[in-house]
Design a protein around this motif. Structure first.
Motif, PDB file in Angstrom:
ATOM      1  N   ILE A  51      42.056 -20.272  -5.785  1.00  0.00           N
ATOM      2  CA  ILE A  51      42.635 -19.825  -7.056  1.00  0.00           C
ATOM      3  C   ILE A  51      43.866 -18.963  -6.786  1.00  0.00           C
ATOM      4  N   GLN A  52      43.718 -17.989  -5.892  1.00  0.00           N
ATOM      5  CA  GLN A  52      44.806 -17.093  -5.498  1.00  0.00           C
ATOM      6  C   GLN A  52      45.241 -17.432  -4.070  1.00  0.00           C
ATOM      7  N   LEU A  53      46.514 -17.725  -3.883  1.00  0.00           N
ATOM      8  CA  LEU A  53      46.995 -18.097  -2.553  1.00  0.00           C
ATOM      9  C   LEU A  53      46.795 -16.981  -1.533  1.00  0.00           C
ATOM     10  N   GLU A  54      46.759 -15.739  -2.019  1.00  0.00           N
ATOM     11  CA  GLU A  54      46.612 -14.595  -1.112  1.00  0.00           C
ATOM     12  C   GLU A  54      45.269 -14.597  -0.400  1.00  0.00           C
ATOM     13  N   THR A  55      44.302 -15.346  -0.912  1.00  0.00           N
ATOM     14  CA  THR A  55      42.982 -15.371  -0.290  1.00  0.00           C
ATOM     15  C   THR A  55      42.923 -16.276   0.936  1.00  0.00           C
ATOM     16  N   VAL A  56      43.955 -17.076   1.145  1.00  0.00           N
ATOM     17  CA  VAL A  56      43.990 -17.944   2.328  1.00  0.00           C
ATOM     18  C   VAL A  56      44.438 -17.107   3.519  1.00  0.00           C
ATOM     19  N   GLU A  57      43.559 -16.972   4.504  1.00  0.00           N
ATOM     20  CA  GLU A  57      43.857 -16.103   5.641  1.00  0.00           C
ATOM     21  C   GLU A  57      44.971 -16.662   6.515  1.00  0.00           C
ATOM     22  N   GLN A  58      45.012 -17.968   6.671  1.00  0.00           N
ATOM     23  CA  GLN A  58      46.031 -18.570   7.533  1.00  0.00           C
ATOM     24  C   GLN A  58      46.418 -19.943   7.015  1.00  0.00           C
ATOM     25  N   TRP A  59      47.714 -20.174   6.930  1.00  0.00           N
ATOM     26  CA  TRP A  59      48.242 -21.490   6.559  1.00  0.00           C
ATOM     27  C   TRP A  59      48.626 -22.221   7.834  1.00  0.00           C
ATOM     28  N   ARG A  60      48.007 -23.376   8.067  1.00  0.00           N
ATOM     29  CA  ARG A  60      48.311 -24.154   9.264  1.00  0.00           C
ATOM     30  C   ARG A  60      49.560 -25.004   9.036  1.00  0.00           C
ATOM     31  N   LYS A  61      50.345 -25.187  10.089  1.00  0.00           N
ATOM     32  CA  LYS A  61      51.480 -26.101  10.035  1.00  0.00           C
ATOM     33  C   LYS A  61      50.972 -27.481  10.439  1.00  0.00           C
ATOM     34  N   SER A  62      50.621 -28.269   9.442  1.00  0.00           N
ATOM     35  CA  SER A  62      50.021 -29.573   9.699  1.00  0.00           C
ATOM     36  C   SER A  62      50.244 -30.480   8.505  1.00  0.00           C
ATOM     37  N   SER A  63      50.152 -31.776   8.752  1.00  0.00           N
ATOM     38  CA  SER A  63      50.247 -32.738   7.649  1.00  0.00           C
ATOM     39  C   SER A  63      48.878 -33.077   7.086  1.00  0.00           C
ATOM     40  N   PHE A  64      47.815 -32.641   7.746  1.00  0.00           N
ATOM     41  CA  PHE A  64      46.484 -33.092   7.365  1.00  0.00           C
ATOM     42  C   PHE A  64      45.553 -31.930   7.077  1.00  0.00           C
ATOM     43  N   GLY A  65      44.575 -32.198   6.202  1.00  0.00           N
ATOM     44  CA  GLY A  65      43.626 -31.162   5.821  1.00  0.00           C
ATOM     45  C   GLY A  65      44.164 -30.344   4.664  1.00  0.00           C
ATOM     46  N   VAL A  66      43.567 -29.176   4.469  1.00  0.00           N
ATOM     47  CA  VAL A  66      43.971 -28.277   3.383  1.00  0.00           C
ATOM     48  C   VAL A  66      44.326 -26.910   3.953  1.00  0.00           C
ATOM     49  N   ASN A  67      44.898 -26.081   3.094  1.00  0.00           N
ATOM     50  CA  ASN A  67      45.458 -24.786   3.510  1.00  0.00           C
ATOM     51  C   ASN A  67      46.499 -25.003   4.610  1.00  0.00           C
ATOM     52  N   VAL A  68      47.376 -25.966   4.350  1.00  0.00           N
ATOM     53  CA  VAL A  68      48.426 -26.332   5.304  1.00  0.00           C
ATOM     54  C   VAL A  68      49.795 -26.231   4.630  1.00  0.00           C
ATOM     55  N   ILE A  69      50.833 -26.130   5.468  1.00  0.00           N
ATOM     56  CA  ILE A  69      52.223 -26.131   5.006  1.00  0.00           C
ATOM     57  C   ILE A  69      52.863 -27.412   5.522  1.00  0.00           C
ATOM     58  N   ILE A  70      53.528 -28.148   4.631  1.00  0.00           N
ATOM     59  CA  ILE A  70      54.011 -29.492   4.950  1.00  0.00           C
ATOM     60  C   ILE A  70      55.520 -29.575   4.754  1.00  0.00           C
ATOM     61  N   ASP A  71      56.174 -30.364   5.592  1.00  0.00           N
ATOM     62  CA  ASP A  71      57.627 -30.547   5.498  1.00  0.00           C
ATOM     63  C   ASP A  71      57.959 -31.902   4.888  1.00  0.00           C
ATOM     64  N   ASP A  72      59.119 -31.967   4.206  1.00  0.00           N
ATOM     65  CA  ASP A  72      59.616 -33.259   3.735  1.00  0.00           C
ATOM     66  C   ASP A  72      60.402 -33.876   4.891  1.00  0.00           C
ATOM     67  N   HIS A  73      59.658 -34.439   5.826  1.00  0.00           N
ATOM     68  CA  HIS A  73      60.197 -34.876   7.125  1.00  0.00           C
ATOM     69  C   HIS A  73      61.264 -35.953   6.990  1.00  0.00           C
ATOM     70  N   ASN A  74      61.196 -36.754   5.932  1.00  0.00           N
ATOM     71  CA  ASN A  74      62.203 -37.804   5.751  1.00  0.00           C
ATOM     72  C   ASN A  74      63.482 -37.280   5.102  1.00  0.00           C
ATOM     73  N   ARG A  75      63.439 -36.024   4.669  1.00  0.00           N
ATOM     74  CA  ARG A  75      64.606 -35.315   4.120  1.00  0.00           C
ATOM     75  C   ARG A  75      65.091 -35.860   2.781  1.00  0.00           C
ATOM     76  N   VAL A  76      64.393 -36.821   2.179  1.00  0.00           N
ATOM     77  CA  VAL A  76      64.911 -37.407   0.947  1.00  0.00           C
ATOM     78  C   VAL A  76      64.727 -36.462  -0.236  1.00  0.00           C
ATOM     79  N   PHE A  77      63.626 -35.703  -0.273  1.00  0.00           N
ATOM     80  CA  PHE A  77      63.387 -34.772  -1.372  1.00  0.00           C
ATOM     81  C   PHE A  77      64.460 -33.690  -1.393  1.00  0.00           C
ATOM     82  N   THR A  78      64.696 -33.082  -0.240  1.00  0.00           N
ATOM     83  CA  THR A  78      65.707 -32.021  -0.148  1.00  0.00           C
ATOM     84  C   THR A  78      67.103 -32.573  -0.376  1.00  0.00           C
ATOM     85  N   THR A  79      67.429 -33.686   0.269  1.00  0.00           N
ATOM     86  CA  THR A  79      68.791 -34.229   0.179  1.00  0.00           C
ATOM     87  C   THR A  79      69.138 -34.632  -1.252  1.00  0.00           C
TER      88      THR A  79
END
Length: 647
Positions: free
Chosen positions: A599-627
């Protein structure tokens, strides 16, 4: 929780331990990871089938005794494997004796000294301890391990688990006829488990100097290619595990053993055990799929340019960017980005990109090709593997409006169903369908994904602003303003920065003069957090973000381009300086994927840098969203100022 977990928790609470240690020993996550061993007796004695006639009270006592022994072995393994401080060693020693003694006492009440169970139990323990001793020797000598030896070791490590079979026999008048089948089933199960454990713990085992079959496979393969192992980093070995095909082969081997175990379980009519094994097979298949997707993502990222374009004008920059977007459009007419466990973002991404590019003249053919399939539908989702969501439909409707296409009434009705009575918009609104799609049982909360989200509501407000649904627009704006912090920003749920929700909220507010003070505070906050070189940062990775820079710029442009001329100018110059040689803009991890119960993002102790699972941080690797976002903003910037700017 099961009867056994209740009993174990009650027992732990009687021990002389700190509360934090007690909580760690009885955490729901730990019980979940031990679910097989907690439920093995019920799985083997399902509904009293197979002529098993053991009183329930005795099965309960056996359950707590076996779990106590299992936990004692885990503590023992931890003590012998890791380098821990003296205080922790003392605690572990205390726990080992506490669990072991209580288990022995419970078993002593169940079995007389003359019961054959004790003889079988001794044999199981001997096999287990000989196996663990051999493993310790391996970690020192690091020999090459064959597959046959690996299977023998995996069976030996599970030997104590076999004692459950002998324990059940010991409570019956005569040996059970399916004893050999059960033992063979458990053997195949544990070989499959070991394949999975070696993959899951590859990094941890490397740090703790534990030598496994998978480590042996990787190092032997690297040596066969003529590389010096001392020059190969741990991270490189981990990447090679997946890129070489070793991980997939081991997962396929695990599936083979799970199938053999399932055949035996089916023959003995243990249907719950069949269901459990099927879930393990499915997990292996999902991992194989994720590895394939990750390799595809890695190859895509390797193709992206890292040098700078040095665009001479915005028109030059835009042309290069459009060429990049055209080259990124896939043959099926979709753009894809943001890899998650559900796969690559598709409908959501394509609708968003078409929306951004439709403001820029000269792209009609490209946009028509990309939007053709989307326009034939009544809604949109992240991709074909997940149910429809409000944010995808937000951009789908916005895209249709920009292209002058009438939005079907059914689409609008479906879209409006995501709006809550307080004016906020939830990403998902169908709990049953969401659970089914994600494979979640009723014990897992999905409240976090069903509640209103600021970032989704902000985009919905933008859509409502041009659809002239005034009451819904006012309600949504009212919801957003209640979320506004004193500093002026609005927090995001799915994104790493408040910039996302704040920028879209400001864009929505720029359509009216009714909420001028709130809008001014949003603009002021965006201005205040701009970096001195003109960019806006992604706080999750502490790096400049072309996406957040473009969104903040666009919001300021639409709100008051004259008052924020300096900030907008600096932002545009930064974007022009940082376009890469292939026409795209660099990206980083901007998308958050919280667990369904967050419910509150502050309760997540650690955000993993990964494409899989939950409580993760993901990149727009193909750059199309940002571009696409940057191109839209630069076009608006050029329109507003009617100037050609040098980089």
């Amino acid at each position: 929780m099961s009867k056994t977990t209740d009993q174990f928790s009650e027992y732990v609470n009687t021990l002389f331990l700190e509360n934090a240690t007690k909580e760690a020993l009885t955490s729901p996550d730990l019980y979940h990871s031990h679910s097989f061993y907690l439920n093995l007796i019920p799985l083997l004695t399902e509904n009293g089938k197979n002529d098993i006639n053991i009183p329930a009270a005795k099965l309960e006592k056996l359950g707590i005794a076996s779990y106590l022994y299992f936990r004692a072995l885990l503590v023992y393994d931890h003590m012998t494997d890791s380098q821990t401080e003296t205080t922790e060693k003392k605690t572990n020693l205390y726990l080992f004796f506490s669990f072991f003694e209580r288990s022995a006492a419970e078993l002593g009440r169940l079995y007389e000294n003359s019961n054959p169970f004790w003889q079988y139990f001794e044999a199981c323990k001997l096999e287990y301890f000989n196996t663990t001793l051999l493993e310790k020797q391996w970690s020192q000598k690091r020999p090459a391990i064959t597959e046959a030896v690996f299977k023998k070791i995996a069976s030996g490590k599970s030997a104590v688990c076999n004692a459950i079979v002998y324990a059940l026999n010991g409570l019956m008048p005569k040996d059970f006829q399916h004893t050999p089948d059960w033992l063979e089933c458990l053997q195949h199960l544990h070989i499959g488990f070991q394949y999975l454990d070696d993959l899951d713990d590859f990094k941890k085992d490397g740090i703790e100097q534990q030598w496994t079959y998978t480590h042996s496979q990787v190092e032997e393969a690297i040596k066969d290619q003529g590389h010096n192992l001392s020059a190969v980093s741990s991270d490189a070995k981990y990447r090679y595990l997946f890129l070489s095909g070793i991980a997939v082969r081991n997962l396929e081997n695990a599936i083979d053993h799970f199938r053999l175990a399932k055949t035996i379980a089916a023959k003995t009519q243990l249907h719950r055990l069949v269901t459990f094994i099927t879930s393990k097979e499915e997990r292996c298949r999902n991992q194989i799929r994720e590895i394939s997707l990750l390799i595809e993502k890695t190859k895509d990222k390797a193709k992206k340019s890292t040098d700078h374009l040095q665009a001479r004008t915005i028109q030059h920059s835009t042309t290069a960017g459009i060429d990049f977007m055209a080259g990124s459009l896939q043959e099926d007419g979709y753009w894809r980005d943001f890899l998650t466990s559900a796969g690559f973002g598709r409908d959501w991404i394509t609708a968003y990109v078409v929306l951004q590019l439709s403001d820029i003249p000269g792209n009609e053919a490209l946009i028509a090709k990309a939007s053709e399939q989307l326009l034939s539908r009544t809604g949109a989702a992240y991709n074909e593997n997940i149910i429809a969501d409000a944010d995808s439909i937000n951009f789908f409707i916005w895209m249709q409006n920009n292209r002058g296409v009438n939005v079907p009434e059914a689409t609008v009705v479906n879209w409006r169903s995501f709006m809550h009575s307080n004016g906020g918009w939830a990403t998902y609104n169908n709990e049953l369908s969401l659970r089914e799609k994600l494979g979640l049982d009723k014990g897992v909360s999905v409240a976090g994904w069903l509640m209103p989200h600021n970032c989704v509501s902000a985009v919905a407000a933008c859509v409502l602003s041009f659809m002239e649904i005034n009451e819904a627009y006012d309600d949504t704006i009212g919801y957003l303003l209640k979320q506004q912090h004193d500093e002026g920003y609005i927090s995001s749920y799915w994104w790493t920065s408040p910039i996302y929700a704040t920028s879209f909220s400001l864009m929505a507010l720029s359509k009216t003069k009714k909420y001028a003070d709130a809008a001014a505070r949003m603009a002021c906050w965006l201005s205040n957090i701009q970096n001195s070189d003109g960019c806006w940062y992604n706080p999750a990775v502490n790096e400049p973000s072309a996406l957040y820079t473009a969104l903040a710029m666009k919001a300021l442009l639409q709100f008051n381009d004259k008052h924020y001329t300096e900030e907008i100018q600096k932002g545009a110059e930064w974007l022009l300086r940082n376009q890469t040689g292939d026409g795209s803009w660099p990206t980083n991890r901007v998308l958050l994927l919280p667990a369904t119960n967050v419910i509150q993002l502050e309760t997540v102790e650690q955000w993993r840098k990964s494409s899989f699972g939950v409580n993760v941080i993901i990149d727009d690797h193909n750059r199309v969203f940002t571009t696409a976002t940057v191109l839209n903003t630069l076009h608006l910037y050029e329109q507003k100022y009617s100037l050609i700017h040098a980089s």
